[in-house]
Design an enzyme around this catalytic site. Structure first.
Site, PDB file in Angstrom:
ATOM      1  N   ASP A   1     -54.392 -21.728  62.798  1.00  0.00           N
ATOM      2  CA  ASP A   1     -54.432 -20.294  62.519  1.00  0.00           C
ATOM      3  C   ASP A   1     -55.794 -19.671  62.776  1.00  0.00           C
ATOM      4  O   ASP A   1     -56.812 -20.114  62.234  1.00  0.00           O
ATOM      5  CB  ASP A   1     -54.020 -20.055  61.057  1.00  0.00           C
ATOM      6  CG  ASP A   1     -53.810 -18.585  60.760  1.00  0.00           C
ATOM      7  OD1 ASP A   1     -53.041 -17.944  61.503  1.00  0.00           O
ATOM      8  OD2 ASP A   1     -54.397 -18.088  59.793  1.00  0.00           O
TER       9      ASP A   1
ATOM     10  N   LYS B   1     -41.731 -11.596  59.595  1.00  0.00           N
ATOM     11  CA  LYS B   1     -42.128 -10.189  59.576  1.00  0.00           C
ATOM     12  C   LYS B   1     -41.025  -9.359  60.221  1.00  0.00           C
ATOM     13  O   LYS B   1     -41.163  -8.805  61.308  1.00  0.00           O
ATOM     14  CB  LYS B   1     -43.461 -10.009  60.295  1.00  0.00           C
ATOM     15  CG  LYS B   1     -44.609 -10.733  59.601  1.00  0.00           C
ATOM     16  CD  LYS B   1     -45.910 -10.622  60.370  1.00  0.00           C
ATOM     17  CE  LYS B   1     -47.030 -11.391  59.688  1.00  0.00           C
ATOM     18  NZ  LYS B   1     -48.301 -11.362  60.458  1.00  0.00           N
TER      19      LYS B   1
ATOM     20  N   LYS C   1     -49.350 -22.569  53.394  1.00  0.00           N
ATOM     21  CA  LYS C   1     -50.396 -21.740  53.980  1.00  0.00           C
ATOM     22  C   LYS C   1     -51.630 -21.705  53.082  1.00  0.00           C
ATOM     23  O   LYS C   1     -51.703 -22.394  52.072  1.00  0.00           O
ATOM     24  CB  LYS C   1     -49.850 -20.336  54.244  1.00  0.00           C
ATOM     25  CG  LYS C   1     -48.644 -20.346  55.197  1.00  0.00           C
ATOM     26  CD  LYS C   1     -48.247 -18.968  55.637  1.00  0.00           C
ATOM     27  CE  LYS C   1     -49.247 -18.401  56.618  1.00  0.00           C
ATOM     28  NZ  LYS C   1     -48.829 -17.098  57.178  1.00  0.00           N
TER      29      LYS C   1
ATOM     30  N   GLU D   1     -50.727 -25.056  57.334  1.00  0.00           N
ATOM     31  CA  GLU D   1     -51.710 -24.230  58.024  1.00  0.00           C
ATOM     32  C   GLU D   1     -53.106 -24.843  57.910  1.00  0.00           C
ATOM     33  O   GLU D   1     -53.498 -25.330  56.844  1.00  0.00           O
ATOM     34  CB  GLU D   1     -51.717 -22.826  57.424  1.00  0.00           C
ATOM     35  CG  GLU D   1     -52.748 -21.887  58.046  1.00  0.00           C
ATOM     36  CD  GLU D   1     -52.743 -20.516  57.377  1.00  0.00           C
ATOM     37  OE1 GLU D   1     -51.814 -19.741  57.634  1.00  0.00           O
ATOM     38  OE2 GLU D   1     -53.660 -20.245  56.578  1.00  0.00           O
TER      39      GLU D   1
END
Length: 285
Positions: free
Chosen positions: A224, A137, A169, A202
């Site tokens: 997560d 990000k 993910k 994930e």
């Protein structure tokens, strides 16, 4: 992360593109009112408090613009600075200093903000085994600068991009037909391509963690959006089978508690996407 050579190539591209963007066919203000042979000196003045970052990058910018520019450094990357501090002097052709000024300031203000926030987060983890990670990000086009700043601030870099690590993910899992299918297909793909890169998977529940552990070859499990209790259970379940990483809305109020659950890493997009630039200026002496 990528190799040092690849990382330096990213920096070179950033400098080249930023100078192209900012100067174009010439700095007509400086060209029109400052003689080409005029020389001068400027100081990098700190107008804020925090951790300085980008000094070494600034040197690369000055060298790119004019190899004859000289930099005298007083404060190095990673050091604490206060309002009024002078980080360095740069001397040489006045036109060259002015051409490099904006890129140096833009980069150092952003990098220093990221380093300052990273140091704050890293200090919150002091006494635990947990390290803080950045994410993808980042600001498009200057990822190398922002990840460099995280390292300067005492954090660790996650993967640089999509090509240097596999991160399976939730969407990958759902599109692939489940965890085991996703891991199996990934391992085959990497073998077929001759790629030696790590795999992170994930997990959205303890049941998913059990399924991940039933598959070999996973480097790290991303725990997560788990609460504290389930994070502790997940860490105990995983043991030393692979590394652990917590993520998902973790902030300064919760990061220590997640670290105390025993995870190896905590990733935070806030290190790069939620900072306010440090106030710096380049002033003629």
């Amino acid at each position: 992360m990528i190799t040092e050579e690849k990382f330096q190539n990213e920096l070179d591209l950033i400098i080249k593109n930023a100078i192209r963007e900012d100067i174009g066919d010439g700095d007509h203000t400086s060209l029109s009112c400052i003689p080409a042979d005029a020389t001068g000196k400027a100081k990098l003045l700190v107008k804020d408090n925090g951790i300085i970052a980008g000094v070494e990058f600034a040197k690369q910018v000055f060298k790119y613009v004019d190899a004859d520019l000289e930099v005298e450094t007083f404060i190095d990357d990673g050091e604490k600075v206060n309002y009024g501090d002078i980080v360095f002097h740069v001397s040489g052709k006045s036109q060259s200093i002015l051409m490099a000024e904006r890129l140096v300031l833009n980069a150092m203000q952003r990098m220093s903000a990221i380093a300052t926030k990273t140091t704050f987060f890293a200090n919150l983890l002091e006494g635990t085994k947990t390290k803080v990670l950045d994410t993808r990000k980042t600001t498009p086009g200057i990822r190398a600068l922002e990840k460099w700043a995280v390292k300067i601030g005492g954090g660790e870099n996650h993967r640089f991009a999509l090509y240097d690590m596999v991160m399976i993910k939730d969407n990958h899992i759902d599109f692939a037909g489940g965890i085991t299918a996703a891991i199996t297909k990934t391992k085959k793909y990497l073998a077929d391509k001759g790629l030696d890169i790590k795999i992170i998977v994930e997990a959205r529940s303890l049941i998913e963690i059990e399924e991940i552990l039933a598959n070999e070859g996973v480097y790290r499990i991303l725990i997560d959006n788990f609460n504290y209790e389930d994070t502790r259970k997940a860490v105990a379940l995983i043991g030393d089978k692979c590394l652990t990483e917590s993520s998902g809305g973790i902030n300064e109020d919760t990061i220590r508690k997640y670290a105390e659950c025993g995870v190896d890493f905590i990733s935070s997009g806030a290190l790069t996407h939620s900072v306010y630039n440090m106030d710096l200026s380049l002033k003629a002496i």
